[in-house]
Scaffold this motif. Structure first.
Motif, PDB file in Angstrom:
ATOM      1  N   THR A  37      44.611  45.101  45.501  1.00  0.00           N
ATOM      2  CA  THR A  37      43.520  44.836  44.565  1.00  0.00           C
ATOM      3  C   THR A  37      44.034  44.951  43.132  1.00  0.00           C
ATOM      4  N   SER A  95      45.637  40.646  47.046  1.00  0.00           N
ATOM      5  CA  SER A  95      44.629  40.066  47.922  1.00  0.00           C
ATOM      6  C   SER A  95      43.424  39.585  47.122  1.00  0.00           C
ATOM      7  N   VAL A  96      43.089  40.329  46.073  1.00  0.00           N
ATOM      8  CA  VAL A  96      41.936  39.967  45.247  1.00  0.00           C
ATOM      9  C   VAL A  96      42.184  40.436  43.816  1.00  0.00           C
ATOM     10  N   SER A 116      35.305  37.537  40.839  1.00  0.00           N
ATOM     11  CA  SER A 116      36.598  37.853  41.449  1.00  0.00           C
ATOM     12  C   SER A 116      37.158  36.631  42.156  1.00  0.00           C
ATOM     13  N   ASP A 141      40.830  35.185  44.732  1.00  0.00           N
ATOM     14  CA  ASP A 141      41.912  35.582  45.619  1.00  0.00           C
ATOM     15  C   ASP A 141      43.284  35.271  45.036  1.00  0.00           C
ATOM     16  N   ARG A 142      44.325  35.599  45.798  1.00  0.00           N
ATOM     17  CA  ARG A 142      45.713  35.414  45.379  1.00  0.00           C
ATOM     18  C   ARG A 142      46.009  33.962  45.038  1.00  0.00           C
ATOM     19  N   THR A 143      45.502  33.042  45.853  1.00  0.00           N
ATOM     20  CA  THR A 143      45.755  31.620  45.616  1.00  0.00           C
ATOM     21  C   THR A 143      45.230  31.209  44.247  1.00  0.00           C
TER      22      THR A 143
END
Length: 109
Positions: free
Chosen positions: A45, A82-83, A91, A93-95
């Protein structure tokens, strides 16, 4: 959780133990000189503050430093999270983190 009393300044790489959650300080200047993010490595995180958010990244504030911002985003482009919870907006994500960092880096190439 009780508020903490500031006893010293924090530096890049410092760890803050919140009792079950350990946050690593990441010094990521550029947007502003003292920008930091906090990473909980166990869960992946990232609390990114203003360094990255889901939108056009701003690097033209009075104290912004484009070269430093570029280095910070190069670091984030390789970070395994991951976030990410930004200081503004929702929020992601990684992408999406990698997309935002890479888009800025292409724009400033």
């Amino acid at each position: 959780m009780e508020p903490l009393t500031l006893k010293r300044t924090i530096d890049d790489g410092d760890r803050i133990n919140l009792g079950g959650h350990v946050l690593t300080v990441l010094h990521l200047p550029g947007h502003t000189p003292g920008s930091i993010a906090l990473l909980e490595e166990r869960s992946g995180t990232l609390y990114s503050g203003d360094i990255v958010y889901d939108g056009a990244l701003i690097d033209d504030l009075p104290n912004s430093d484009v070269a430093a911002y570029r280095r910070s985003l190069e670091f984030l482009a390789d970070l395994d999270v991951s976030v990410a919870h930004p200081g503004h907006g929702h929020s992601f994500d990684r992408t999406r983190l990698h997309q935002l960092a890479e888009a800025y880096l292409r724009r400033r190439a």
